[in-house]
Design an enzyme around this catalytic site. Structure first.
Site, short mmCIF file in Angstrom:
data_model
loop_
_atom_site.label_atom_id
_atom_site.label_comp_id
_atom_site.label_asym_id
_atom_site.label_seq_id
_atom_site.Cartn_x
_atom_site.Cartn_y
_atom_site.Cartn_z
N HIS A 85 21.84 9.91 -47.11
CA HIS A 85 22.04 8.63 -46.42
C HIS A 85 21.15 8.55 -45.19
CE1 HIS A 85 24.77 10.12 -43.15
NE2 HIS A 85 25.20 10.98 -44.05
N ASP A 87 21.69 6.41 -42.49
CA ASP A 87 22.31 5.97 -41.23
C ASP A 87 22.84 7.15 -40.43
OD1 ASP A 87 24.35 6.28 -43.29
OD2 ASP A 87 25.77 5.39 -41.87
N ASP A 148 22.12 14.81 -39.56
CA ASP A 148 23.07 14.16 -40.48
C ASP A 148 22.66 12.70 -40.59
OD1 ASP A 148 25.19 13.13 -41.87
OD2 ASP A 148 26.67 13.45 -40.29
N GLU A 182 26.74 5.24 -44.84
CA GLU A 182 27.71 6.29 -45.20
C GLU A 182 28.69 6.55 -44.07
OE1 GLU A 182 29.18 10.53 -45.63
OE2 GLU A 182 28.11 9.61 -43.99
N HIS A 388 27.16 14.19 -35.39
CA HIS A 388 27.78 13.06 -34.68
C HIS A 388 27.82 13.29 -33.18
CE1 HIS A 388 30.18 11.83 -38.57
NE2 HIS A 388 28.91 12.09 -38.76
ZN LIG Z 1 26.30 12.78 -43.47
#
Ligand SMILES: [Zn+2]
Length: 419
Positions: A85, A87, A148, A182, A388
């Site tokens: 993904h 995003d 990520d 995602e 994150h």
């Molecule tokens: Zn991820």
């Protein structure tokens, strides 16, 4: 650092992709939820075209699909897919990411030039111990890094480029997919499984080197709404029914020592109130219900229903409504019917010198939903850590290993096809 078995430019690509702000947003009505994601998706579309892939498409919802044509002379090698993904998390800014390479890591705490108070401590990050001598990439202290899942994107691109320039490596048809949103739970909302047309796929979105994830939570979302009666508080005697107090009573009845995120680990599930919208007339409580056994969700939902009704009954005139929505299901229930999908991944890990570490994920992945949409999709490590957050880091050595796993995976599927 040992030089990688397959030399690719995955790190350079990664350093480039993280500079594009692709943060997704919960509160957006558009799809993808933010225009920045389309900038990267368009870029990947153009790069795949330039590399010479076939069937490169960017659909109306932003999904980029492409095909690496087979090099094998065998006719029945299954089509396998690779997914990542584009995003990044709404929890931390992804604007103006300045990636920093900490060369030849020697066990120090990693400090950030743009915020010296923020530190990735060696002692707080046990996985750093395995990275001595490697190069580590972080952001600069004020943004997330975006490993990520741009690490996964870059690893797939690196592997694709390598395979295209090494036609002597026999493999079947490969489908590539880059997806938006995602992180806001909508990554598969418009994923066209039929158009993707693969037998199975792998998301490159796991964390630590060697991780292979084939089992996720099953999850539902519950909204409990309490209805009361509001009146002027000065003249409320015998009339007002305060829905906030009913909701508080309900929350007080939830199990405390068990069945909560803060008291469970491993295979134990939970009921988790996480948002409350409170008013005297009406108060709603949102809860997540999660367990590895889908049947246990039903039991927990009955518990929530019973406690909500008991709380309402304690306040004459109050009323409770309970609504359950399915979120996603444990991918294991699908993968059990496709043992080759997991076995071939395990073999690819071993050929890359890694013992696969198969651990249940206490969450879901896009693969959980895709598996139930007809595309069995386990999750392979991409090397992301502390995602994150601004403490995100990744080692270039792990990125090269992920590329190696992808290439070995293509070989294994080809070798094991009958003809
Ligand atoms: Zn991820």
């Amino acid at each position: 650092m040992n030089s990688p078995r397959y030399a690719t430019n995955c790190v350079e690509r990664f350093l480039d992709y993280v500079k594009i702000d692709t943060q997704s947003r919960e509160d957006s009505d558009s799809f993808p939820s933010t225009p920045g994601q389309l900038v990267l998706l368009q870029r990947l579309h153009d790069e795949l075209k330039a590399l010479g892939l076939a069937d490169v498409t960017l659909d109306a919802h932003g999904y980029v699909f492409a095909t690496v044509p087979a090099t094998s002379s065998k006719k029945d090698v299954p089509v396998i897919g690779l997914l990542a993904h584009v995003d990044t998390s709404p929890e931390m800014s992804g604007l103006g990411v300045k990636p920093i390479i900490h060369c030849n890591y020697w066990g120090q705490d990693l400090v950030f030039p743009d915020d010296p108070s923020a530190v990735i401590g060696f002692n707080d990050n046990p996985h750093l111990a395995g990275q001595i001598g490697n190069d580590i990439i972080t952001a600069s202290g004020t943004t997330l890094l975006g490993a990520d899942n741009k690490a996964g994107v870059a690893e797939i691109m690196g592997a694709v480029e390598y395979l295209l320039s090494h036609p002597e490596i026999a493999h079947g048809p490969l489908r590539i997919g880059f997806t938006p949103d995602e992180e806001v739970g909508r990554g598969t909302a418009h994923f066209d499984v039929a158009a993707f047309g693969a037998y199975c796929a792998y998301t490159m979105d796991g964390e630590t080197l060697g991780e292979l994830q084939v089992e996720t939570f099953s999850a539902d979302a519950i909204t409990v709404t309490f209805h009361g009666l509001n009146t002027h508080p000065g003249f409320a005697k015998g009339r007002m029914v305060n829905a906030i107090k009913v909701a508080a009573d309900f929350i007080g009845r939830l199990p405390k020592a068990t069945l909560s995120p803060e008291t469970t680990a491993g295979y134990a599930g939970f009921v988790h109130p996480y948002v409350m919208d409170a008013g005297v007339e009406k108060t709603s409580v949102k809860l997540l219900v999660r367990d590895f056994a889908t049947a246990r969700l039903g039991e927990m939902e009955q518990l929530v229903e019973r406690l909500a009704q008991e709380a309402a009954a304690a306040y004459p005139g109050a009323r409770a409504e309970v609504r359950v929505e399915q979120s996603y299901r444990n991918m294991k229930e699908v993968l059990e019917h496709h043992p080759d999908v997991v076995e071939n991944a395990c073999e690819a890990f071993r050929r890359a010198g890694l013992e696969p570490r198969i651990e249940p994920i206490r969450g879901g992945t896009d693969g959980s939903r895709l598996s139930f949409m007809g595309l069995p999709t386990p999750n392979i490590f991409a090397g992301e850590h502390n995602f994150h957050s601004r403490y995100e880091w990744i080692s270039t050595s792990d990125m090269h290993k992920a590329v190696e796993v992808i290439i070995e995976l293509c070989r294994v599927w080809e070798e094991r096809a009958s003809g």
